[in-house]
Design an enzyme around this catalytic site. Structure first.
Site, PDB file in Angstrom:
ATOM      1  N   ALA A  70       8.862  -9.621  -0.051  1.00  0.00           N
ATOM      2  CA  ALA A  70       9.770  -8.659  -0.677  1.00  0.00           C
ATOM      3  C   ALA A  70       9.945  -7.406   0.180  1.00  0.00           C
ATOM      4  O   ALA A  70      11.003  -6.777   0.159  1.00  0.00           O
ATOM      5  CB  ALA A  70       9.251  -8.280  -2.059  1.00  0.00           C
ATOM      6  N   THR A  71       8.920  -7.040   0.938  1.00  0.00           N
ATOM      7  CA  THR A  71       9.050  -5.855   1.792  1.00  0.00           C
ATOM      8  C   THR A  71      10.191  -6.053   2.788  1.00  0.00           C
ATOM      9  O   THR A  71      11.043  -5.168   2.961  1.00  0.00           O
ATOM     10  CB  THR A  71       7.713  -5.585   2.529  1.00  0.00           C
ATOM     11  OG1 THR A  71       6.721  -5.311   1.534  1.00  0.00           O
ATOM     12  CG2 THR A  71       7.826  -4.431   3.499  1.00  0.00           C
ATOM     13  N   ASN A 151       5.671  -1.490 -10.921  1.00  0.00           N
ATOM     14  CA  ASN A 151       4.433  -2.191 -10.596  1.00  0.00           C
ATOM     15  C   ASN A 151       3.171  -1.453 -11.015  1.00  0.00           C
ATOM     16  O   ASN A 151       2.100  -2.035 -11.065  1.00  0.00           O
ATOM     17  CB  ASN A 151       4.381  -2.495  -9.085  1.00  0.00           C
ATOM     18  CG  ASN A 151       4.680  -1.294  -8.243  1.00  0.00           C
ATOM     19  OD1 ASN A 151       5.728  -0.665  -8.385  1.00  0.00           O
ATOM     20  ND2 ASN A 151       3.764  -0.929  -7.364  1.00  0.00           N
ATOM     21  N   GLN A 181       8.256  -7.626  -9.896  1.00  0.00           N
ATOM     22  CA  GLN A 181       7.318  -7.699 -11.025  1.00  0.00           C
ATOM     23  C   GLN A 181       7.964  -8.265 -12.292  1.00  0.00           C
ATOM     24  O   GLN A 181       7.280  -8.436 -13.309  1.00  0.00           O
ATOM     25  CB  GLN A 181       6.694  -6.320 -11.312  1.00  0.00           C
ATOM     26  CG  GLN A 181       5.874  -5.744 -10.167  1.00  0.00           C
ATOM     27  CD  GLN A 181       4.559  -6.490  -9.914  1.00  0.00           C
ATOM     28  OE1 GLN A 181       4.118  -7.336 -10.695  1.00  0.00           O
ATOM     29  NE2 GLN A 181       3.912  -6.180  -8.795  1.00  0.00           N
ATOM     30  N   SER A 201       9.330 -12.040  -4.732  1.00  0.00           N
ATOM     31  CA  SER A 201       8.236 -12.328  -3.803  1.00  0.00           C
ATOM     32  C   SER A 201       7.433 -13.529  -4.295  1.00  0.00           C
ATOM     33  O   SER A 201       7.240 -13.702  -5.503  1.00  0.00           O
ATOM     34  CB  SER A 201       7.326 -11.092  -3.723  1.00  0.00           C
ATOM     35  OG  SER A 201       6.191 -11.364  -2.945  1.00  0.00           O
ATOM     36  N   GLY A 202       6.944 -14.351  -3.351  1.00  0.00           N
ATOM     37  CA  GLY A 202       6.213 -15.562  -3.733  1.00  0.00           C
ATOM     38  C   GLY A 202       4.828 -15.316  -4.298  1.00  0.00           C
ATOM     39  O   GLY A 202       4.431 -15.907  -5.305  1.00  0.00           O
ATOM     40  N   HIS A 203       4.080 -14.379  -3.673  1.00  0.00           N
ATOM     41  CA  HIS A 203       2.660 -14.305  -4.033  1.00  0.00           C
ATOM     42  C   HIS A 203       2.383 -13.617  -5.369  1.00  0.00           C
ATOM     43  O   HIS A 203       1.243 -13.565  -5.821  1.00  0.00           O
ATOM     44  CB  HIS A 203       1.832 -13.682  -2.896  1.00  0.00           C
ATOM     45  CG  HIS A 203       2.018 -12.216  -2.677  1.00  0.00           C
ATOM     46  ND1 HIS A 203       1.047 -11.290  -2.995  1.00  0.00           N
ATOM     47  CD2 HIS A 203       3.044 -11.515  -2.148  1.00  0.00           C
ATOM     48  CE1 HIS A 203       1.476 -10.088  -2.660  1.00  0.00           C
ATOM     49  NE2 HIS A 203       2.687 -10.198  -2.146  1.00  0.00           N
ATOM     50  N   THR A 239      12.437 -19.125  12.906  1.00  0.00           N
ATOM     51  CA  THR A 239      12.204 -20.426  12.261  1.00  0.00           C
ATOM     52  C   THR A 239      11.616 -20.211  10.870  1.00  0.00           C
ATOM     53  O   THR A 239      10.646 -19.477  10.712  1.00  0.00           O
ATOM     54  CB  THR A 239      11.231 -21.262  13.126  1.00  0.00           C
ATOM     55  OG1 THR A 239      11.800 -21.371  14.431  1.00  0.00           O
ATOM     56  CG2 THR A 239      11.008 -22.641  12.537  1.00  0.00           C
ATOM     57  N   CYS A 326      -1.146  -1.084  -3.437  1.00  0.00           N
ATOM     58  CA  CYS A 326      -0.485  -0.634  -2.207  1.00  0.00           C
ATOM     59  C   CYS A 326      -0.837   0.805  -1.873  1.00  0.00           C
ATOM     60  O   CYS A 326      -0.809   1.203  -0.729  1.00  0.00           O
ATOM     61  CB  CYS A 326       1.026  -0.746  -2.344  1.00  0.00           C
ATOM     62  SG  CYS A 326       1.534  -2.406  -2.731  1.00  0.00           S
TER      63      CYS A 326
HETATM   64  N1  PMP Z   1       8.102  -4.482  -4.749  1.00  0.00           N
HETATM   65  C1  PMP Z   1       7.203  -4.437  -5.746  1.00  0.00           C
HETATM   66  C2  PMP Z   1       7.618  -3.861  -7.070  1.00  0.00           C
HETATM   67  C3  PMP Z   1       5.903  -4.893  -5.554  1.00  0.00           C
HETATM   68  O1  PMP Z   1       5.010  -4.812  -6.550  1.00  0.00           O
HETATM   69  C4  PMP Z   1       5.545  -5.415  -4.287  1.00  0.00           C
HETATM   70  C5  PMP Z   1       4.134  -5.922  -4.005  1.00  0.00           C
HETATM   71  N2  PMP Z   1       3.139  -4.929  -4.150  1.00  0.00           N
HETATM   72  C6  PMP Z   1       6.519  -5.462  -3.271  1.00  0.00           C
HETATM   73  C7  PMP Z   1       7.794  -4.988  -3.550  1.00  0.00           C
HETATM   74  C8  PMP Z   1       6.214  -5.989  -1.892  1.00  0.00           C
HETATM   75  O2  PMP Z   1       6.116  -7.395  -1.912  1.00  0.00           O
HETATM   76  P1  PMP Z   1       5.541  -8.203  -0.672  1.00  0.00           P
HETATM   77  O3  PMP Z   1       4.046  -8.121  -0.771  1.00  0.00           O
HETATM   78  O4  PMP Z   1       6.063  -9.618  -0.892  1.00  0.00           O
HETATM   79  O5  PMP Z   1       6.077  -7.625   0.570  1.00  0.00           O
END
Ligand code: PMP
Length: 380
Positions: A70-71, A151, A181, A201-203, A239, A326
């Site tokens: 997502a970043t 978040n 989220q 985001s996947g994780h 890739t 974070c």
């Molecule tokens: N946006 C939000 C609201 C998040 O909570 C997070 C993850 N902490 C991110 C973006 C970033 O996601 P990623 O770890 O996939 O870069």
């Protein structure tokens, strides 16, 4: 047995995700751009995952771009939108409680590229007032950005109300939503959200770290950040990580049928936790219960600093977060934006649930929290 209550930071990958990753590493390991059979199979893996993410966002699979997370999606969307739509219109309106992967590129545009940025503050319950946001948008605005679920507090933002108004009045203004989220928790229908870009985001949804996706509405031109082989229809060269993408697709497919059940389960667990916390006079709950994701509960243990309590809980194998993972212990700008006094913000704990969290785990958390408070308060 460990109790993992930090699911807003990351989740334990589910079995279907892990097997898909494994299969793509040991069998379907081709490069999706290769013309031979192994390449075609890898390409099929991407197509299948793209369809799954698109089904979850109710959009055409062609609108989905895979990235490293997502970043990267947020950076691409913001910088890429500013490049194409911000030549003459130099204003950006954004919530004051965005994740750093949104807030930082916007700050960069403000400091280095001459954009005017208006940051809309939330009220005490963590929610942005849609009217405040709407009032700030004008014909000079090229981009608006508002997250779906915060978040740190779990507050659900009125994204649809804001974006529908913006698109009706200023159709050329790009609407961007960080839905990390909210994805696979709240129902998201891309068209009904009036978003030009939606980021996931996947994780956070039981897939593996290092993969994300963004929906880009047809006809919207986001300038890519990476230049190279032109993968992902030129939006994201490099890739594709077929294993991680296939794992993401598998995780989403396995969550889809159970989203509503998981959500009401989370609501019950939150209610149970809040009832227990309400009996402890030294706890202040910072999250609202209305218009808030049941998966995230933020509260302060008055008089005990976050890290001290976090490590006490950790010593009993209970894993939570202080504010957001974070911010790594730094002062939470989100809690101060919603008016939580510094002292309370310094003792904030974020508990975030998974689809598998049980009442028994909440019992354990609250017992250890009480035990921790008693022993730590004495040593103060
Ligand atoms: N946006 C939000 C609201 C998040 O909570 C997070 C993850 N902490 C991110 C973006 C970033 O996601 P990623 O770890 O996939 O870069």
């Amino acid at each position: 047995m460990a109790v993992y209550l930090d699911n807003a930071a990351t989740t334990l990958p589910c079995e279907p995700a892990v097997s898909a990753v494994f299969d793509c590493m040991v069998e379907d390991y081709g490069n999706p751009s290769s013309l031979h059979k192994l390449g075609v199979i890898a390409e099929q893996r991407l197509t299948e995952a793209r369809k799954s993410i698109a089904a979850a966002l109710v959009c055409d699979p062609q609108c989905i771009t895979f990235t490293s997370g997502a970043t990267e999606c947020n950076n691409t969307a913001i910088i890429g939108a500013a490049r194409n739509y911000g030549k003459r219109k130099k204003k950006i309106v954004v919530s004051a409680i965005e994740h750093p992967s949104v807030a930082e590129p916007i700050k960069y545009l403000e400091e280095k590229e001459g954009f005017e940025v208006v940051r809309i503050k939330p009220s005490r319950n963590g929610e942005i007032a849609a009217e405040d946001f709407i009032d700030a948008v004008d014909e000079n605005t090229c981009l608006v950005s508002c997250m779906m679920v915060n978040n740190e507090t779990g507050a659900i933002q009125p994204v649809r109300r804001i974006f529908s108004h913006v698109k009706r009045n200023f159709p050329d203004c790009i609407t961007h939503c960080d839905a990390v989220q909210g994805f696979m928790k709240l129902p998201i229908k891309s068209a009904e959200l009036f978003a030009d870009v939606i980021v996931v985001s996947g994780h956070k949804v039981y897939a593996v770290k290092g993969v994300g996706a963004m929906y880009i509405r047809k006809g919207i031109r986001i300038a890519p950040l990476l230049m190279g082989g032109g993968q992902e229809k030129g939006m994201r060269s490099g890739t594709e990580s077929v294993p991680l993408i296939a794992g993401f697709g598998a995780a989403v497919r396995s969550l889809m049928p159970n989203m509503n059940v998981a959500y009401s389960n989370a609501e019950q667990i939150r209610a149970y936790l809040l009832k227990k916390l309400s009996k402890l006079e030294y706890i202040t709950v910072n999250s609202a219960t209305e218009n808030s994701s049941p998966y995230i509960i933020n509260f302060s243990v008055r008089g005990i600093r976050s890290e001290i309590m976090l490590h006490y809980l950790e010593s009993k194998e209970i894993y939570v977060s202080s504010g957001s993972a974070c911010s790594k212990g730094a002062h939470s700008s989100v809690l101060s934006a919603i008016g939580v006094p510094d002292k309370l913000a310094d003792s904030a704990i974020r508990v975030s649930l998974s689809r598998a969290t049980t009442m028994g785990e909440i019992d354990l958390l609250v017992n250890v929290l009480q035990e921790g408070y008693q022993s730590l308060a004495k040593t103060k």
